[in-house]
Scaffold this active site. Structure first.
Site, PDB file in Angstrom:
ATOM      1  N   CYS A   6      50.505  28.197  40.551  1.00 56.91           N
ATOM      2  CA  CYS A   6      49.422  28.360  41.503  1.00 56.91           C
ATOM      3  C   CYS A   6      48.202  28.257  40.864  1.00 56.91           C
ATOM      4  O   CYS A   6      46.989  28.400  41.547  1.00 56.91           O
ATOM      5  CB  CYS A   6      49.521  29.735  42.804  1.00 56.91           C
ATOM      6  SG  CYS A   6      50.919  29.666  43.250  1.00 56.91           S
ATOM      7  N   HIS A  48      46.928  26.909  50.833  1.00 59.29           N
ATOM      8  CA  HIS A  48      47.836  27.128  49.168  1.00 59.29           C
ATOM      9  C   HIS A  48      48.426  26.434  48.918  1.00 59.29           C
ATOM     10  O   HIS A  48      49.559  25.999  49.082  1.00 59.29           O
ATOM     11  CB  HIS A  48      48.277  27.750  49.191  1.00 59.29           C
ATOM     12  CG  HIS A  48      48.869  28.835  48.158  1.00 59.29           C
ATOM     13  ND1 HIS A  48      47.337  28.591  46.792  1.00 59.29           N
ATOM     14  CD2 HIS A  48      49.272  29.936  47.302  1.00 59.29           C
ATOM     15  CE1 HIS A  48      47.775  28.311  45.750  1.00 59.29           C
ATOM     16  NE2 HIS A  48      48.995  29.635  46.139  1.00 59.29           N
TER      17      HIS A  48
END
Ligand SMILES: [Zn+2]
Lengths: 391, 135
Positions: free
Chosen positions: A85, A338
């Site tokens: 991420c 995200h």
């Protein structure tokens, strides 16, 4: 080392089920970044590209090379980064280092993910690849499970009743949706209530659905330039004044520090030191709120609250636009979305716009913001922090 | 440089309920699960030891949304255990209805057993994993 500036950016809307391919999303954001930086594709000397799961989502590897070709940056060096991420922020930091070192004068950094091309079981499996495949995944680790365990550990370690902590965590999600509702690029432009968070389906105890960020499709891009080029191209350069990065092993191997994340403390210390600032100087922060508890843990590592007390920041509204430390005024990962390869680039884009004062129209401008902090976490191990400053 | 205990060796031992780790001859720290070097000092002089498999639950979660291929296992409980010898390891909890697991289990003493994860499309091999029971 030379000073490096963000001179412009591009951002697709973050969505569920984009009709476009990852490459198309990446090219759209990149061309917008190039256009609003007053340059053309032939001015780009190298590309850093963030994409984590292209093989799973599009059956596409080596997307960086196709990006260079599709947008007319023919034959420039193009490199793909992977740090779960934190991928996008790693790509930005690396580009900043290269421009600072004088290797290139102008670089494009673009990140993309199309996570909702996968169904939830496959998406959950791929995200679980950022746990240890030998010592964690066999036990059924999922990414929410990692933060769920951190959450119970946090409550136990600091002796906070779980109900109290859960209320504070719900406030984190409610605030994210409040600002996400005002961000035209956000995936969820809808406000939430504490009741709704606390009545959501259970994902992995104690995390309910609205404690968790979504799977997202989207792309973001920024242009980095040397000081000399930046002065020619824009009146409002945003300087990358400090950077930090650190790594760590699987969660149990971090036991000596948990629920604190040691790598984050090391990374942000580097970034603050390089920028010559401390947490008290930060006017706006975009931090990695993959889960509500992750925001609370991050805010403490970044120095915005005492350990065990960051939940109170959200409880008392100190994280709002006019609070002591405005956090995730974009809606954060929770509400803005995200798309993992793009997330860090999106955070840099967002903080740059705050520092340029571009967000008044959306009702999200932190008045007079001069110093911004970006915080991105990959898995539970890779951390990148960037300090951005305006003149 | 070869691993003193590679994953295959660790996993094979775990299949007989033996937990292998490394003890550093420089600093005395125990590394479990094993790594190439000492967890504390990065030293390479280490001896293979068998740990007691006993420890205390530090945290947990009961998972309802599983990865591809693991959906039939939900709900299941994942825990982290502080071993008597110091290190923490991850595993599952046996014996208790996962839906009834609360923070009350933190601090409970447990002892090691195992189950074998047969692997999936994306894993290179089967893998034994710790499954703990209350002492
Ligand atoms: Zn040692």
């Amino acid at each position: 080392m030379r000073r490096v500036a963000v001179i412009g950016g591009g951002h697709t809307r973050f969505v569920t089920h984009s009709p476009n391919t990852s490459l198309e999303l990446l090219a759209e954001a990149s061309m917008d970044a190039i256009a609003n930086s007053n340059i053309s594709p032939k001015d780009i000397q190298a590309i850093n590209c963030g994409n984590v799961l292209g093989e799973f989502t599009d059956g596409q590897g080596m997307i960086q090379s196709y990006l260079a070709d599709d947008i007319g940056c023919n034959h420039v060096p193009a490199t793909r980064f992977e740090g779960a991420c934190a991928t996008g922020t790693i790509a930005v930091r690396d580009a900043a280092i290269q421009v600072a070192a004088g290797v290139y004068d102008i670089m494009l950094v673009a990140g993309v993910e199309k996570a909702t091309a996968m169904d939830t079981p496959l998406a959950t499996r791929t995200f679980a690849m950022f746990s240890d495949s030998r010592y964690e995944n066999p036990a059924g680790f999922t990414f929410p499970a990692v933060f769920a365990m951190l959450c119970h550990l946090y409550a136990s370690h600091y002796d906070i009743p779980l109900e109290t902590l859960k209320e504070q965590m719900a406030q984190v999600s409610v605030q994210s949706h409040y600002y996400g509702a005002r961000n035209p690029n956000a995936q969820f432009q809808k406000e939430l209530t504490v009741e709704k968070v606390l009545n959501g389906p259970m994902v992995t105890t104690p995390l309910q659905l609205m404690d968790c960020c979504p799977f997202t499709d989207g792309a973001a891009a920024v242009i980095l330039a040397s000081e000399e080029m930046a002065r020619k191209l824009t009146d409002t350069p945003v300087w990358i004044a400090g950077t930090g990065q650190a790594s760590s092993g699987h969660l149990a191997s971090q036991s000596r520090y948990l629920p604190r994340i040691r790598a984050r403390e090391l990374s942000v210390k580097q970034a603050y030191k390089m920028a010559g600032i401390g947490p008290e100087d930060v006017d706006i922060c975009e931090l990695h709120d993959c889960f509500s508890i992750a925001s609370i843990i991050a805010a403490e590592s970044l120095g915005f609250a005492e350990f065990g007390k960051a939940g109170q920041l959200w409880e008392t509204g100190e994280t709002k636009i006019d609070g002591k430390i405005p956090i995730n005024i974009s809606g954060g990962l929770k509400s803005k979305g995200h798309p993992i390869g793009a997330t860090g680039v999106s955070q840099v884009y967002e903080v740059s716009r705050q520092l340029r004062g571009d967000l008044a129209d959306q009702g999200r401008q932190v008045d007079g913001a001069k110093v911004g902090l970006v915080d991105t976490l990959g898995g539970d191990g890779v951390i990148v922090n960037l300090v951005l400053k305006r003149d | 440089m070869k691993y003193k205990i590679d994953f295959q060796t660790y996993s094979d031992a775990l299949k007989t309920n033996r937990l292998l780790g490394l003890k550093c001859t420089s600093c005395g720290a125990v590394t479990c699960p094993p790594k190439m070097v000492c967890q504390e000092c990065a030293g390479t002089e280490q001896e293979t030891i068998e740990l007691s498999g006993k420890g205390e639950i530090k945290t947990f979660t009961t998972t309802y949304i599983a990865s591809l291929g693991r959906q039939v296992e939900v709900p299941y409980t994942v825990i982290m255990v502080a071993l008597e010898e110091g290190p923490w390891i991850s595993g599952n909890l046996n014996e208790m209805d996962p839906k009834k697991v609360t923070m009350d289990i933190i601090g409970r003493k447990v002892t090691l057993g195992h189950k074998v994860f047969p692997g999936d499309l994306y894993s290179s091999n089967e893998a034994a994993r710790p499954v703990f029971s209350f002492c």
